[in-house]
Design a protein around this motif. Structure first.
Motif, PDB file in Angstrom:
ATOM      1  N   LEU A 135       7.480   2.043  -4.697  1.00 30.92           N
ATOM      2  CA  LEU A 135       7.285   1.287  -3.467  1.00 30.92           C
ATOM      3  C   LEU A 135       8.255   1.753  -2.385  1.00 30.92           C
ATOM      4  CD1 LEU A 135       5.834  -0.996  -1.992  1.00 30.92           C
ATOM      5  CD2 LEU A 135       7.526  -2.572  -2.937  1.00 30.92           C
ATOM      6  N   ALA A 136       9.507   1.916  -2.743  1.00 30.04           N
ATOM      7  CA  ALA A 136      10.516   2.364  -1.767  1.00 30.04           C
ATOM      8  C   ALA A 136      10.179   3.747  -1.224  1.00 30.04           C
ATOM      9  CB  ALA A 136      11.896   2.370  -2.418  1.00 30.04           C
ATOM     10  N   ALA A 137       9.572   4.588  -2.040  1.00 27.34           N
ATOM     11  CA  ALA A 137       9.247   5.950  -1.606  1.00 27.34           C
ATOM     12  C   ALA A 137       8.159   5.969  -0.540  1.00 27.34           C
ATOM     13  CB  ALA A 137       8.814   6.788  -2.805  1.00 27.34           C
ATOM     14  N   VAL A 138       7.286   4.958  -0.516  1.00 27.37           N
ATOM     15  CA  VAL A 138       6.194   4.957   0.471  1.00 27.37           C
ATOM     16  C   VAL A 138       6.479   4.092   1.685  1.00 27.37           C
ATOM     17  CG1 VAL A 138       4.446   5.525  -1.244  1.00 27.37           C
ATOM     18  CG2 VAL A 138       4.896   3.128  -0.695  1.00 27.37           C
ATOM     19  N   LEU A 139       7.523   3.298   1.635  1.00 30.44           N
ATOM     20  CA  LEU A 139       7.866   2.444   2.779  1.00 30.44           C
ATOM     21  C   LEU A 139       8.659   3.250   3.804  1.00 30.44           C
ATOM     22  CD1 LEU A 139       8.919  -0.867   1.007  1.00 30.44           C
ATOM     23  CD2 LEU A 139       6.800  -0.403   2.249  1.00 30.44           C
ATOM     24  N   PRO A 140       8.419   2.930   5.094  1.00 32.21           N
ATOM     25  CA  PRO A 140       9.141   3.655   6.152  1.00 32.21           C
ATOM     26  C   PRO A 140      10.619   3.325   6.153  1.00 32.21           C
ATOM     27  CG  PRO A 140       7.671   1.972   7.104  1.00 32.21           C
ATOM     28  CD  PRO A 140       7.517   1.953   5.622  1.00 32.21           C
TER      29      PRO A 140
END
Length: 71
Positions: A66-71
């Motif tokens: 999730l953190a990898a795809v959040l801006p």
């Protein structure tokens, strides 16, 4: 704690609470004393601990994705 004919064993809920450090002191002492003598309950405790580790790893992996795809 549950009872079997002739002996008693710890249930999964009690063992999970033990792993989480949620048992009152007197209960924790009783659980620890039982575990010193009961292979069946030690085996269940080990299985629960391993399952909890796997669940934590899946959760950590999910947060990382999730953190990898959040801006």
């Amino acid at each position: 704690m549950s009872e079997d004919p002739g002996t008693w064993h710890l249930n999964a809920e009690t063992l999970r609470d033990c792993l989480a450090g949620l048992l009152p002191a007197a209960t924790a002492w009783s659980v620890e004393a039982h575990l010193t003598e009961c292979e069946r309950c030690r085996t269940l405790l080990a299985r629960l601990s391993t399952a909890d580790d796997a669940r934590r790893q899946r959760l950590d992996d999910g947060w990382a994705r999730l953190a990898a795809v959040l801006p």
